[in-house]
Design an enzyme around this catalytic site. Structure first.
Site, short mmCIF file in Angstrom:
data_model
loop_
_atom_site.label_atom_id
_atom_site.label_comp_id
_atom_site.label_asym_id
_atom_site.label_seq_id
_atom_site.Cartn_x
_atom_site.Cartn_y
_atom_site.Cartn_z
N GLY A 235 0.76 -1.24 0.00
CA GLY A 235 0.00 0.00 0.00
C GLY A 235 0.79 1.29 0.00
O GLY A 235 0.22 2.37 -0.14
N ARG A 279 3.06 -1.70 -5.98
CA ARG A 279 3.26 -0.45 -6.71
C ARG A 279 4.64 0.17 -6.45
O ARG A 279 5.29 0.63 -7.38
CB ARG A 279 2.17 0.54 -6.27
CG ARG A 279 2.13 1.82 -7.07
CD ARG A 279 1.21 2.83 -6.37
NE ARG A 279 -0.04 2.29 -5.95
CZ ARG A 279 -1.15 2.27 -6.68
NH1 ARG A 279 -1.15 2.79 -7.88
NH2 ARG A 279 -2.27 1.75 -6.19
N ARG A 314 -6.24 2.83 -15.34
CA ARG A 314 -6.23 3.61 -14.09
C ARG A 314 -6.89 5.00 -14.23
O ARG A 314 -7.70 5.37 -13.39
CB ARG A 314 -4.80 3.75 -13.53
CG ARG A 314 -4.11 2.41 -13.28
CD ARG A 314 -2.87 2.53 -12.42
NE ARG A 314 -3.19 2.88 -11.07
CZ ARG A 314 -3.05 4.07 -10.55
NH1 ARG A 314 -2.52 5.04 -11.27
NH2 ARG A 314 -3.41 4.32 -9.32
N TYR A 318 -10.11 5.07 -11.88
CA TYR A 318 -9.94 5.75 -10.59
C TYR A 318 -9.75 7.26 -10.75
O TYR A 318 -9.49 7.96 -9.77
CB TYR A 318 -8.69 5.25 -9.86
CG TYR A 318 -8.50 3.76 -9.81
CD1 TYR A 318 -9.26 2.98 -8.94
CD2 TYR A 318 -7.55 3.12 -10.60
CE1 TYR A 318 -9.08 1.61 -8.88
CE2 TYR A 318 -7.37 1.75 -10.55
CZ TYR A 318 -8.14 1.00 -9.69
OH TYR A 318 -7.95 -0.35 -9.63
N CYS A 345 -14.32 2.76 -27.78
CA CYS A 345 -15.61 3.38 -28.05
C CYS A 345 -16.34 3.72 -26.76
O CYS A 345 -17.40 3.17 -26.46
CB CYS A 345 -16.44 2.42 -28.92
SG CYS A 345 -17.99 3.12 -29.41
N1 LLP Z 1 -1.30 -7.07 -0.52
C1 LLP Z 1 -2.62 -7.21 -0.75
C2 LLP Z 1 -3.38 -8.19 0.03
C3 LLP Z 1 -3.26 -6.42 -1.73
O1 LLP Z 1 -4.56 -6.57 -1.94
C4 LLP Z 1 -2.49 -5.48 -2.47
C5 LLP Z 1 -3.13 -4.65 -3.50
C6 LLP Z 1 -1.11 -5.38 -2.21
C7 LLP Z 1 -0.55 -6.19 -1.22
C8 LLP Z 1 -0.21 -4.43 -2.96
O2 LLP Z 1 -0.54 -3.12 -2.75
P1 LLP Z 1 0.41 -1.95 -3.37
O3 LLP Z 1 1.73 -1.97 -2.63
O4 LLP Z 1 0.59 -2.24 -4.80
O5 LLP Z 1 -0.36 -0.71 -3.12
N2 LLP Z 1 -5.51 -1.41 -9.18
C9 LLP Z 1 -5.32 -0.40 -8.18
C10 LLP Z 1 -4.63 -0.94 -6.95
C11 LLP Z 1 -5.30 -2.17 -6.37
C12 LLP Z 1 -4.55 -2.74 -5.22
C13 LLP Z 1 -5.08 -4.06 -4.82
N3 LLP Z 1 -4.37 -4.68 -3.74
C14 LLP Z 1 -4.58 0.79 -8.79
O6 LLP Z 1 -4.30 0.76 -9.99
O7 LLP Z 1 -4.33 1.78 -8.10
#
Ligand code: LLP
Length: 420
Positions: A235, A279, A314, A318, A345
Site C-alpha cells: 500500500g 506499486r 487507471r 480511478y 468506443c
Molecule cells: N497485498 C494485498 C493483500 C493487496 O490486496 C495489495 C493490492 C497489495 C498487497 C499491494 O498493494 P500496493 O503496494 O501495490 O499498493 N488497481 C489499483 C490498486 C489495487 C490494489 C489491490 N491490492 C490501482 O491501480 O491503483
C-alpha cells in the site's frame, strides 16, 4: 522521472541509454517499456529501508514473468491472489516457503493449488477455513486477514481495511476465528495478516493498523498461538504528479519499526514483520509508449493515440493522474492544452486531460509514466484490441519480454459449434 535511468537525448526520451522512439519503431506501439536498472534500484532501496522485514512482492501489480524473476532472484517472497498468480509466481522462481496465498473468495481450484504448493494461506472467512481443513491431508499454515477498520486516506475503490470493505474478518471477531482454527483439523495458525489499501501517502494509517494488529496479537497469543509473522500488506504510495512528495521509504520504515519494537515487547513470541509492496516496487519502472493517430481541434484539443483504457485503465477507473510527455519532442516548449484519448468506443477513454504539451502532430509519440503497476496487469481486449508488447531495457540493450498479441488471441478459447 528518475534522472539515473530516464533522460533526454536529441529531444527524445531515453531509458537506460536506449531511445524510446527506436524501440517504438522496432517493436511497434503501443509498447510498455520497463527499466531493469530502475526495478533493481527500487528493490534494493526497499531492502535497505526494511532490512529487518521479510518482503513479499504483490504479484497483482505486474505479473510479467521476466519482471517477477528479477524480483524473486533478488530475494523477495510473493503475495498471490489466485491459483493463476500462484502458478506464475512458481514459474518465476519465488520460493514456496515465502508465498502467501491471499483472497477473499477462494474457489476449490485456488485452495487445491495452494495446498499442493505447500504455501501459507491468508484466510478471509470461516467458510474458507472449513474448506481448507476438509481439502488438506496434512497441516496447513494459515494467518487470518484482519479487517482493522482503519481509513487509509486513499481512493475509495482501493481502500480495503474500512468497516464496509469486503476484505478480512472484523477485528472484533478475530480472536474467535483463531480459537476456531485451533480446534480445526489440519490447520496451524502461524500469523496475522492485514492490508488497508493502496497508494497511501501517509504513515499514520499503517501505524493505526499495526497497533490494531498488536491488540489482536496479544489476545491471540493468550490462546496459545505462537505467532511467526505479522503481515502488514502493501500500500505504500508513489508520487504520480509533478512535485508530489510522500514520506520516504526510510520515514515509513523508521515509524513502522518504532511501533513494531515498542508493541512487540508486549508479546511472548517475536514475529517477523512482513510487507507486501507492489506499486512501490514496479510502478515507476515502466513507461507506456503510444503513437498519435490524430489531432483534432473540436470543442477541446484531442490527441487520439493507439493505447486506451484497454491497456491502461487507471485514469478511467480511478481518475488517476499519470505524467505524460511527447517522447520525440522533449526539448520543445509546451504551447497548448491537449486531452489525450484512446481508441476505445467510450467517452471515458481518457488517458490525460487538459495537459500543456508542445505542438502535437499525427505520428508523434506520447510516453505515459509510472505505468509499471496495475497497467498491463489490468489490460483487456475490449473492442477487439490486441494486447501490446512489453520490452525490458537493461544497460543500453532491449529485450522483448512479452510479444504483442495477434488475431488468434482474439479467438482464444472461443468455440464455434459447427451445428449452431
Ligand atoms: N497485498 C494485498 C493483500 C493487496 O490486496 C495489495 C493490492 C497489495 C498487497 C499491494 O498493494 P500496493 O503496494 O501495490 O499498493 N488497481 C489499483 C490498486 C489495487 C490494489 C489491490 N491490492 C490501482 O491501480 O491503483
Amino acid at each position: 522521472m528518475s534522472a539515473e535511468f530516464f533522460g533526454i537525448e536529441n529531444s527524445h526520451l531515453i531509458i537506460e541509454g536506449v531511445d524510446v522512439i527506436d524501440l517504438a519503431e522496432r517493436y511497434g506501439t503501443p509498447l510498455y517499456v520497463t527499466s531493469r536498472g530502475k526495478l533493481e534500484s527500487n528493490i534494493t532501496r526497499f531492502q535497505r529501508a526494511f532490512s529487518e522485514a521479510d518482503l513479499y512482492y504483490a504479484v497483482k501489480a505486474n505479473n510479467n514473468l521476466s519482471i517477477m524473476k528479477i524480483i524473486a532472484e533478488m530475494g523477495f517472497g510473493a503475495d498471490v491472489f489466485s491459483d493463476g498468480e500462484l502458478y506464475l509466481a512458481l514459474i518465476a522462481g519465488f520460493n514456496r516457503d515465502k508465498i502467501l496465498f491471499n483472497g477473499n473468495s477462494k474457489n476449490d481450484d485456488d485452495i487445491k493449488a495452494g495446498i499442493s504448493a505447500g504455501v501459507t494461506f491468508s484466510v478471509d472467512s470461516l467458510d474458507e477455513l472449513e474448506a481448507i481443513s476438509e481439502m488438506a491431508k496434512d497441516e496447513i499454515n494459515i494467518a487470518f486477514r484482519v479487517n482493522p477498520d482503519v481509513s487509509p486516506q486513499t481512493h475509495p475503490k482501493i481502500a480495503t481495511g474500512l468497516r464496509e470493505s469486503k476484505f478480512g474478518i472484523p477485528w472484533e471477531q478475530i480472536v474467535n476465528a483463531y480459537r476456531k482454527a485451533l480446534e480445526t483439523k489440519n490447520i496451524r495458525p502461524v500469523g496475522i495478516h492485514c492490508h488497508i489499501g493502496s497508494q497511501i501517502m501517509s504513515v499514520d494509517p499503517f501505524i493505526e493498523a499495526l497497533n490494531r494488529m498488536f491488540d489482536v496479537a496479544i489476545e491471540v497469543e493468550k490462546l496459545g498461538v505462537d505467532l511467526e509473522f505479522l503481515d502488514m500488506g502493501g500500500g505504500i504510495g508513489i508520487p504520480y504528479k509533478e512535485g508530489e512528495n510522500g514520506p520516504s521509504l526510510e520515514v515509513f520504515s523508521a515509524k513502522i519499526f518504532e511501533t513494531f519494537e515498542e508493541r512487540g515487547s508486549d508479546l511472548k513470541s517475536s514475529p517477523t514483520l512482513i510487507l507486501e509492496p507492489g506499486r512501490s516496487i514496479v510502478g515507476d519502472t515502466t513507461v507506456l509508449i503510444t503513437k498519435v493517430n490524430a489531432v483534432k481541434r473540436a470543442f477541446k484539443n484531442f490527441v487520439a493515440v493507439d493505447a486506451g483504457f484497454n491497456l491502461l485503465i487507471r485514469p478511467a477507473f480511478y481518475g488517476s493522474y499519470h505524467r505524460i510527455v511527447v517522447a520525440n519532442k522533449m526539448d520543445e516548449e509546451p504551447v497548448e492544452k491537449y486531452t489525450v484519448v484512446g481508441p476505445i468506443c467510450e467517452t471515458g477513454d481518457i488517458l490525460a486531460e487538459d495537459r500543456k504539451l508542445p505542438e502535437v502532430k499525427r505520428g508523434d509519440y506520447i510516453a505515459i509514466f509510472d505505468t509499471g503497476a496495475y497497467g498491463f496487469a489490468m489490460s483487456s481486449q475490449y473492442n477487439g484490441r490486441l494486447r501490446c508488447a512489453e520490452v525490458m531495457v537493461s544497460g543500453r540493450r532491449s529485450y522483448l519480454i512479452r510479444e504483442r498479441e495477434n488475431y488468434s488471441d482474439l479467438v482464444g478459447r472461443q468455440v464455434l459449434p459447427f451445428n449452431l
